[in-house]
Design a protein around this motif. Structure first.
Motif, PDB file in Angstrom:
ATOM      1  N   ALA A  16     -45.388  39.779  14.238  1.00  0.00           N
ATOM      2  CA  ALA A  16     -44.533  39.681  15.366  1.00  0.00           C
ATOM      3  C   ALA A  16     -43.055  40.502  14.792  1.00  0.00           C
ATOM      4  N   ILE A  17     -42.442  41.079  15.867  1.00  0.00           N
ATOM      5  CA  ILE A  17     -41.842  41.246  15.565  1.00  0.00           C
ATOM      6  C   ILE A  17     -40.054  40.467  15.226  1.00  0.00           C
ATOM      7  N   LEU A  18     -39.442  40.847  14.640  1.00  0.00           N
ATOM      8  CA  LEU A  18     -38.155  40.149  14.654  1.00  0.00           C
ATOM      9  C   LEU A  18     -36.793  41.412  14.214  1.00  0.00           C
ATOM     10  N   THR A  19     -35.262  41.190  14.589  1.00  0.00           N
ATOM     11  CA  THR A  19     -34.291  42.307  14.085  1.00  0.00           C
ATOM     12  C   THR A  19     -33.546  41.030  13.889  1.00  0.00           C
ATOM     13  N   ASP A  20     -32.510  41.551  13.601  1.00  0.00           N
ATOM     14  CA  ASP A  20     -30.928  41.149  13.704  1.00  0.00           C
ATOM     15  C   ASP A  20     -30.287  41.433  14.801  1.00  0.00           C
ATOM     16  N   SER A  21     -29.365  41.025  14.851  1.00  0.00           N
ATOM     17  CA  SER A  21     -28.280  41.041  15.882  1.00  0.00           C
ATOM     18  C   SER A  21     -27.843  42.753  16.216  1.00  0.00           C
ATOM     19  N   THR A  22     -28.163  43.020  14.971  1.00  0.00           N
ATOM     20  CA  THR A  22     -26.758  44.711  15.409  1.00  0.00           C
ATOM     21  C   THR A  22     -27.828  45.244  15.395  1.00  0.00           C
ATOM     22  N   ALA A  23     -28.601  45.233  16.225  1.00  0.00           N
ATOM     23  CA  ALA A  23     -29.507  46.444  16.801  1.00  0.00           C
ATOM     24  C   ALA A  23     -29.021  46.569  17.876  1.00  0.00           C
ATOM     25  N   TYR A  24     -28.256  44.973  18.705  1.00  0.00           N
ATOM     26  CA  TYR A  24     -27.841  45.151  20.073  1.00  0.00           C
ATOM     27  C   TYR A  24     -28.914  45.441  20.658  1.00  0.00           C
ATOM     28  N   LEU A  25     -30.395  44.914  21.067  1.00  0.00           N
ATOM     29  CA  LEU A  25     -31.199  45.283  22.283  1.00  0.00           C
ATOM     30  C   LEU A  25     -30.585  44.065  22.794  1.00  0.00           C
ATOM     31  N   PRO A  26     -30.619  44.560  24.508  1.00  0.00           N
ATOM     32  CA  PRO A  26     -30.597  43.791  25.863  1.00  0.00           C
ATOM     33  C   PRO A  26     -31.502  42.542  25.426  1.00  0.00           C
ATOM     34  N   ALA A  27     -31.600  41.319  25.801  1.00  0.00           N
ATOM     35  CA  ALA A  27     -31.490  39.820  25.872  1.00  0.00           C
ATOM     36  C   ALA A  27     -32.805  39.909  26.900  1.00  0.00           C
ATOM     37  N   GLU A  28     -33.083  41.165  27.863  1.00  0.00           N
ATOM     38  CA  GLU A  28     -33.904  41.249  28.496  1.00  0.00           C
ATOM     39  C   GLU A  28     -35.582  41.977  27.655  1.00  0.00           C
ATOM     40  N   PHE A  29     -34.769  43.670  27.302  1.00  0.00           N
ATOM     41  CA  PHE A  29     -36.229  43.688  26.528  1.00  0.00           C
ATOM     42  C   PHE A  29     -36.733  42.870  25.400  1.00  0.00           C
ATOM     43  N   CYS A  30     -35.922  42.234  24.748  1.00  0.00           N
ATOM     44  CA  CYS A  30     -36.014  41.621  23.779  1.00  0.00           C
ATOM     45  C   CYS A  30     -37.619  40.567  23.857  1.00  0.00           C
ATOM     46  N   GLU A  31     -36.898  39.648  24.801  1.00  0.00           N
ATOM     47  CA  GLU A  31     -37.738  38.818  26.303  1.00  0.00           C
ATOM     48  C   GLU A  31     -39.514  39.883  26.601  1.00  0.00           C
ATOM     49  N   ARG A  32     -38.962  40.479  26.931  1.00  0.00           N
ATOM     50  CA  ARG A  32     -39.813  41.664  27.651  1.00  0.00           C
ATOM     51  C   ARG A  32     -41.179  42.029  26.848  1.00  0.00           C
ATOM     52  N   HIS A  33     -40.361  42.004  25.619  1.00  0.00           N
ATOM     53  CA  HIS A  33     -41.221  43.125  24.302  1.00  0.00           C
ATOM     54  C   HIS A  33     -41.651  41.659  23.165  1.00  0.00           C
ATOM     55  N   ASP A  34     -41.492  40.812  23.232  1.00  0.00           N
ATOM     56  CA  ASP A  34     -42.048  39.861  21.883  1.00  0.00           C
ATOM     57  C   ASP A  34     -41.247  39.869  20.947  1.00  0.00           C
ATOM     58  N   VAL A  35     -39.584  40.458  21.817  1.00  0.00           N
ATOM     59  CA  VAL A  35     -38.925  40.929  19.898  1.00  0.00           C
ATOM     60  C   VAL A  35     -38.161  39.834  19.479  1.00  0.00           C
ATOM     61  N   HIS A  36     -37.647  39.060  18.314  1.00  0.00           N
ATOM     62  CA  HIS A  36     -37.296  38.106  17.968  1.00  0.00           C
ATOM     63  C   HIS A  36     -35.596  38.339  17.007  1.00  0.00           C
ATOM     64  N   VAL A  37     -34.981  37.631  17.606  1.00  0.00           N
ATOM     65  CA  VAL A  37     -33.353  38.356  17.122  1.00  0.00           C
ATOM     66  C   VAL A  37     -32.468  37.020  15.638  1.00  0.00           C
ATOM     67  N   ALA A  38     -32.478  37.477  14.785  1.00  0.00           N
ATOM     68  CA  ALA A  38     -31.429  36.687  14.008  1.00  0.00           C
ATOM     69  C   ALA A  38     -30.488  37.080  13.989  1.00  0.00           C
ATOM     70  N   PRO A  39     -29.300  36.666  14.899  1.00  0.00           N
ATOM     71  CA  PRO A  39     -28.118  36.404  14.906  1.00  0.00           C
ATOM     72  C   PRO A  39     -26.598  36.892  13.622  1.00  0.00           C
ATOM     73  N   LEU A  40     -26.308  37.733  13.339  1.00  0.00           N
ATOM     74  CA  LEU A  40     -25.561  37.818  12.242  1.00  0.00           C
ATOM     75  C   LEU A  40     -24.507  37.179  12.704  1.00  0.00           C
ATOM     76  N   SER A  41     -22.919  36.856  12.410  1.00  0.00           N
ATOM     77  CA  SER A  41     -21.936  36.020  13.217  1.00  0.00           C
ATOM     78  C   SER A  41     -20.287  36.686  12.921  1.00  0.00           C
ATOM     79  N   VAL A  42     -19.190  36.518  13.578  1.00  0.00           N
ATOM     80  CA  VAL A  42     -17.690  36.715  13.337  1.00  0.00           C
ATOM     81  C   VAL A  42     -17.471  35.603  12.784  1.00  0.00           C
TER      82      VAL A  42
END
Length: 282
Positions: free
Chosen positions: A5-31
């Motif tokens: 599985a591939i995991l990245t954090d939200s600062t890669a700013y990948l579109p949600a559709e791209f992540c869904e299509r390629h099975d990329v999981h995102v851990a969000p940072l916060s402000v």
């Protein structure tokens, strides 16, 4: 998905559709505004973030929640044995160290990879990992490839206002004051995992032009095989102008646009432009 599985954090700013299509999981940072935490792209949009910034609200940032990241990993299919976790630079966030620590908390192998940067260059590395995963590479092969590609990616950026870097501890108050007074717009880059000045330039346009010159020296010919990214912080007109210029100069390059979202926008402020490029081997 297979066993990796591939995991990245939200600062890669990948579109949600791209992540869904390629099975990329995102851990969000916060402000954090006035003590209230907002996860990037979950609780606050980039547009809403910049509206708050323009109104004078100044946030801080925080790394992904360990508990939420554990839950994310535990929801992965049973066949997953390895997670490639590509994070923003360990010099500006504790996210990388948190990913390493996950190995003692979950039942899969977490291979933490420090991009030593953020935003589109980080996204480039995610795309490289996707390509190798889909081609059947092992986790070790993917990690070795990422280390090689990390050294080939070039990225520089210019900010419109030095105050944001000063408040975030990236520049001293004296540097920011003198820079603002002299209209200095330093070309910035990541060095040793930190945001540092690369070269001091008078005026924003000249600073952007200096980055363009470095790119032209680096990319030979019509740009065949190259990926070029133009990143903006709430200044789409500047981005559109730069994208048009790059497509004209390098007609065979793959030129795309991205954005500095809330967490990185906190450090850079509105008006920043980033330019990144590398030669893709596939």
């Amino acid at each position: 998905m297979g066993n990796i599985a591939i995991l990245t954090d939200s600062t890669a700013y990948l579109p949600a559709e791209f992540c869904e299509r390629h099975d990329v999981h995102v851990a969000p940072l916060s402000v954090i505004f006035d003590g209230k935490s907002f996860r990037e792209a979950v609780d606050i949009t980039t547009e809403a973030f910049y509206d708050r910034i323009e109104a004078g609200n100044l946030p801080t940032t925080s790394q992904p929640s360990i508990g939420e990241t554990i839950e994310l990993i535990e929801r992965l299919p049973n066949e997953v044995t390895d997670v490639i976790a590509i994070t923003l630079s360990s010099g500006i966030s504790g996210t990388y160290q948190s990913m390493i620590a996950l190995n003692d908390m979950v039942d899969v192998n977490v291979h933490a990879f420090d991009s030593e940067i953020s935003c589109m260059p980080q996204a480039f590395l995610v795309e490289e990992a996707i390509h190798l995963r889909d081609a059947g590479a092992s986790a070790q092969e993917i990690m070795a490839h990422l280390e090689k590609m990390r050294e080939l990616i070039r990225a520089y950026f210019v900010v419109d206002d030095l105050d944001h870097l000063q408040r975030g501890g990236r520049l001293s108050a004296a540097q920011a004051l003198v820079g603002s007074f002299l209209q200095i717009k330093p070309v910035l880059h990541f060095q040793d995992r930190m945001i540092v000045p690369f070269e001091k330039i008078r005026t924003y346009k000249k600073a952007v032009r200096r980055i363009e010159e470095m790119m032209e020296q680096s990319i030979q010919g019509d740009g065949t095989g190259y990926c070029i990214g133009i990143i903006h912080a709430n200044c789409p007109e500047r981005q559109a102008e730069e994208i048009a210029s790059m497509k004209q100069k390098f007609p065979q390059a793959h030129v795309t646009g991205g954005h500095f979202g809330p967490v990185i926008g906190t450090h850079l402020g509105p008006g920043a432009i980033g330019i990144t490029w590398y030669r893709r081997e596939w």
